[in-house]
Design a protein around this motif. Structure first.
Motif, PDB file in Angstrom:
ATOM      1  N   VAL A 276     -69.909  32.133   6.586  1.00  0.00           N
ATOM      2  CA  VAL A 276     -70.674  33.361   6.826  1.00  0.00           C
ATOM      3  C   VAL A 276     -71.716  33.123   7.918  1.00  0.00           C
ATOM      4  O   VAL A 276     -71.880  33.937   8.828  1.00  0.00           O
ATOM      5  CB  VAL A 276     -71.335  33.856   5.518  1.00  0.00           C
ATOM      6  CG1 VAL A 276     -72.352  34.948   5.805  1.00  0.00           C
ATOM      7  CG2 VAL A 276     -70.277  34.348   4.544  1.00  0.00           C
ATOM      8  N   GLU A 277     -72.404  31.993   7.842  1.00  0.00           N
ATOM      9  CA  GLU A 277     -73.419  31.685   8.863  1.00  0.00           C
ATOM     10  C   GLU A 277     -72.785  31.513  10.237  1.00  0.00           C
ATOM     11  O   GLU A 277     -73.327  31.991  11.243  1.00  0.00           O
ATOM     12  CB  GLU A 277     -74.191  30.430   8.469  1.00  0.00           C
ATOM     13  CG  GLU A 277     -75.109  30.643   7.283  1.00  0.00           C
ATOM     14  CD  GLU A 277     -75.779  29.355   6.812  1.00  0.00           C
ATOM     15  OE1 GLU A 277     -75.531  28.285   7.402  1.00  0.00           O
ATOM     16  OE2 GLU A 277     -76.541  29.429   5.841  1.00  0.00           O
ATOM     17  N   ALA A 278     -71.626  30.861  10.305  1.00  0.00           N
ATOM     18  CA  ALA A 278     -70.934  30.678  11.586  1.00  0.00           C
ATOM     19  C   ALA A 278     -70.477  32.023  12.145  1.00  0.00           C
ATOM     20  O   ALA A 278     -70.590  32.272  13.354  1.00  0.00           O
ATOM     21  CB  ALA A 278     -69.744  29.743  11.409  1.00  0.00           C
ATOM     22  N   GLN A 279     -69.976  32.883  11.273  1.00  0.00           N
ATOM     23  CA  GLN A 279     -69.533  34.206  11.718  1.00  0.00           C
ATOM     24  C   GLN A 279     -70.714  35.006  12.278  1.00  0.00           C
ATOM     25  O   GLN A 279     -70.599  35.646  13.323  1.00  0.00           O
ATOM     26  CB  GLN A 279     -68.884  34.970  10.556  1.00  0.00           C
ATOM     27  CG  GLN A 279     -68.319  36.309  10.945  1.00  0.00           C
ATOM     28  CD  GLN A 279     -67.161  36.197  11.910  1.00  0.00           C
ATOM     29  OE1 GLN A 279     -66.384  35.242  11.853  1.00  0.00           O
ATOM     30  NE2 GLN A 279     -67.051  37.151  12.809  1.00  0.00           N
ATOM     31  N   ARG A 280     -71.838  34.967  11.601  1.00  0.00           N
ATOM     32  CA  ARG A 280     -73.029  35.675  12.099  1.00  0.00           C
ATOM     33  C   ARG A 280     -73.463  35.133  13.457  1.00  0.00           C
ATOM     34  O   ARG A 280     -73.815  35.889  14.359  1.00  0.00           O
ATOM     35  CB  ARG A 280     -74.185  35.532  11.099  1.00  0.00           C
ATOM     36  CG  ARG A 280     -74.027  36.393   9.893  1.00  0.00           C
ATOM     37  CD  ARG A 280     -75.240  36.300   8.998  1.00  0.00           C
ATOM     38  NE  ARG A 280     -75.005  37.005   7.751  1.00  0.00           N
ATOM     39  CZ  ARG A 280     -75.478  36.635   6.582  1.00  0.00           C
ATOM     40  NH1 ARG A 280     -76.240  35.562   6.480  1.00  0.00           N
ATOM     41  NH2 ARG A 280     -75.207  37.330   5.500  1.00  0.00           N
ATOM     42  N   PHE A 281     -73.426  33.818  13.597  1.00  0.00           N
ATOM     43  CA  PHE A 281     -73.814  33.196  14.858  1.00  0.00           C
ATOM     44  C   PHE A 281     -72.891  33.657  15.985  1.00  0.00           C
ATOM     45  O   PHE A 281     -73.357  34.025  17.065  1.00  0.00           O
ATOM     46  CB  PHE A 281     -73.776  31.666  14.726  1.00  0.00           C
ATOM     47  CG  PHE A 281     -74.068  30.953  16.005  1.00  0.00           C
ATOM     48  CD1 PHE A 281     -75.371  30.798  16.445  1.00  0.00           C
ATOM     49  CD2 PHE A 281     -73.040  30.447  16.781  1.00  0.00           C
ATOM     50  CE1 PHE A 281     -75.646  30.140  17.635  1.00  0.00           C
ATOM     51  CE2 PHE A 281     -73.292  29.799  17.959  1.00  0.00           C
ATOM     52  CZ  PHE A 281     -74.612  29.636  18.400  1.00  0.00           C
ATOM     53  N   LEU A 282     -71.574  33.647  15.710  1.00  0.00           N
ATOM     54  CA  LEU A 282     -70.622  34.076  16.727  1.00  0.00           C
ATOM     55  C   LEU A 282     -70.802  35.541  17.092  1.00  0.00           C
ATOM     56  O   LEU A 282     -70.721  35.922  18.254  1.00  0.00           O
ATOM     57  CB  LEU A 282     -69.191  33.812  16.255  1.00  0.00           C
ATOM     58  CG  LEU A 282     -68.785  32.349  16.173  1.00  0.00           C
ATOM     59  CD1 LEU A 282     -67.416  32.212  15.510  1.00  0.00           C
ATOM     60  CD2 LEU A 282     -68.797  31.710  17.551  1.00  0.00           C
ATOM     61  N   GLU A 283     -71.043  36.380  16.092  1.00  0.00           N
ATOM     62  CA  GLU A 283     -71.257  37.792  16.356  1.00  0.00           C
ATOM     63  C   GLU A 283     -72.515  38.021  17.185  1.00  0.00           C
ATOM     64  O   GLU A 283     -72.517  38.830  18.112  1.00  0.00           O
ATOM     65  CB  GLU A 283     -71.345  38.563  15.050  1.00  0.00           C
ATOM     66  CG  GLU A 283     -70.012  38.708  14.342  1.00  0.00           C
ATOM     67  CD  GLU A 283     -70.132  39.307  12.951  1.00  0.00           C
ATOM     68  OE1 GLU A 283     -71.274  39.592  12.502  1.00  0.00           O
ATOM     69  OE2 GLU A 283     -69.094  39.493  12.301  1.00  0.00           O
ATOM     70  N   GLN A 284     -73.567  37.289  16.887  1.00  0.00           N
ATOM     71  CA  GLN A 284     -74.803  37.412  17.669  1.00  0.00           C
ATOM     72  C   GLN A 284     -74.590  36.913  19.089  1.00  0.00           C
ATOM     73  O   GLN A 284     -75.090  37.504  20.048  1.00  0.00           O
ATOM     74  CB  GLN A 284     -75.940  36.640  17.008  1.00  0.00           C
ATOM     75  CG  GLN A 284     -76.460  37.273  15.743  1.00  0.00           C
ATOM     76  CD  GLN A 284     -77.515  36.407  15.053  1.00  0.00           C
ATOM     77  OE1 GLN A 284     -77.785  35.304  15.480  1.00  0.00           O
ATOM     78  NE2 GLN A 284     -78.086  36.943  13.992  1.00  0.00           N
ATOM     79  N   ALA A 285     -73.846  35.839  19.258  1.00  0.00           N
ATOM     80  CA  ALA A 285     -73.602  35.265  20.575  1.00  0.00           C
ATOM     81  C   ALA A 285     -72.770  36.210  21.436  1.00  0.00           C
ATOM     82  O   ALA A 285     -72.998  36.334  22.637  1.00  0.00           O
ATOM     83  CB  ALA A 285     -72.906  33.916  20.453  1.00  0.00           C
ATOM     84  N   THR A 286     -71.810  36.885  20.839  1.00  0.00           N
ATOM     85  CA  THR A 286     -70.954  37.781  21.632  1.00  0.00           C
ATOM     86  C   THR A 286     -71.643  39.093  21.948  1.00  0.00           C
ATOM     87  O   THR A 286     -71.327  39.725  22.942  1.00  0.00           O
ATOM     88  CB  THR A 286     -69.614  38.079  20.893  1.00  0.00           C
ATOM     89  OG1 THR A 286     -69.908  38.622  19.611  1.00  0.00           O
ATOM     90  CG2 THR A 286     -68.796  36.808  20.750  1.00  0.00           C
ATOM     91  N   THR A 287     -72.596  39.541  21.134  1.00  0.00           N
ATOM     92  CA  THR A 287     -73.291  40.800  21.429  1.00  0.00           C
ATOM     93  C   THR A 287     -74.388  40.621  22.453  1.00  0.00           C
ATOM     94  O   THR A 287     -74.828  41.585  23.053  1.00  0.00           O
ATOM     95  CB  THR A 287     -73.880  41.411  20.142  1.00  0.00           C
ATOM     96  OG1 THR A 287     -74.784  40.485  19.548  1.00  0.00           O
ATOM     97  CG2 THR A 287     -72.788  41.777  19.161  1.00  0.00           C
ATOM     98  N   ARG A 288     -74.815  39.415  22.693  1.00  0.00           N
ATOM     99  CA  ARG A 288     -75.887  39.167  23.679  1.00  0.00           C
ATOM    100  C   ARG A 288     -75.347  39.127  25.106  1.00  0.00           C
ATOM    101  O   ARG A 288     -76.087  39.246  26.045  1.00  0.00           O
ATOM    102  CB  ARG A 288     -76.579  37.837  23.381  1.00  0.00           C
ATOM    103  CG  ARG A 288     -77.391  37.888  22.119  1.00  0.00           C
ATOM    104  CD  ARG A 288     -78.093  36.603  21.878  1.00  0.00           C
ATOM    105  NE  ARG A 288     -78.725  36.622  20.558  1.00  0.00           N
ATOM    106  CZ  ARG A 288     -79.400  35.631  20.035  1.00  0.00           C
ATOM    107  NH1 ARG A 288     -79.562  34.531  20.706  1.00  0.00           N
ATOM    108  NH2 ARG A 288     -79.919  35.730  18.850  1.00  0.00           N
ATOM    109  N   HIS A 289     -74.049  38.925  25.282  1.00  0.00           N
ATOM    110  CA  HIS A 289     -73.491  38.782  26.632  1.00  0.00           C
ATOM    111  C   HIS A 289     -72.773  40.016  27.046  1.00  0.00           C
ATOM    112  O   HIS A 289     -72.236  40.800  26.508  1.00  0.00           O
ATOM    113  CB  HIS A 289     -72.558  37.566  26.706  1.00  0.00           C
ATOM    114  CG  HIS A 289     -73.295  36.285  26.510  1.00  0.00           C
ATOM    115  ND1 HIS A 289     -73.899  35.629  27.544  1.00  0.00           N
ATOM    116  CD2 HIS A 289     -73.561  35.563  25.407  1.00  0.00           C
ATOM    117  CE1 HIS A 289     -74.479  34.528  27.077  1.00  0.00           C
ATOM    118  NE2 HIS A 289     -74.286  34.478  25.765  1.00  0.00           N
TER     119      HIS A 289
END
Length: 65
Positions: free
Chosen positions: A52-65
């Motif tokens: 869950v934490e990895a998924q949140r991190f990936l989602e945050q990383a993709t929405t910032r770019h």
């Protein structure tokens, strides 16, 4: 006159009491199997939390770019 020394007796915890009952009712192999199963449950929960934490991190990383 001196008072007699007081000796405290520790009251077993609920977990200690359950383990004592478990040791009376189950053979060693069953106890080991139950503990191994519980360890697996805890490890599965930890891995799920990490996912869950990895998924949140990936989602945050993709929405910032």
């Amino acid at each position: 006159m001196q008072d007699a020394p007081v000796h405290a007796t520790a009251i077993p915890s609920f977990t200690d009491a359950l383990r004592a009952v478990e040791s009376l009712l189950m053979s060693g192999g069953q106890r080991t199997a139950r503990r191994n199963a519980w360890t697996s449950v805890l490890e599965d929960r930890r891995r799920a939390k990490d996912r869950v934490e990895a998924q949140r991190f990936l989602e945050q990383a993709t929405t910032r770019h």
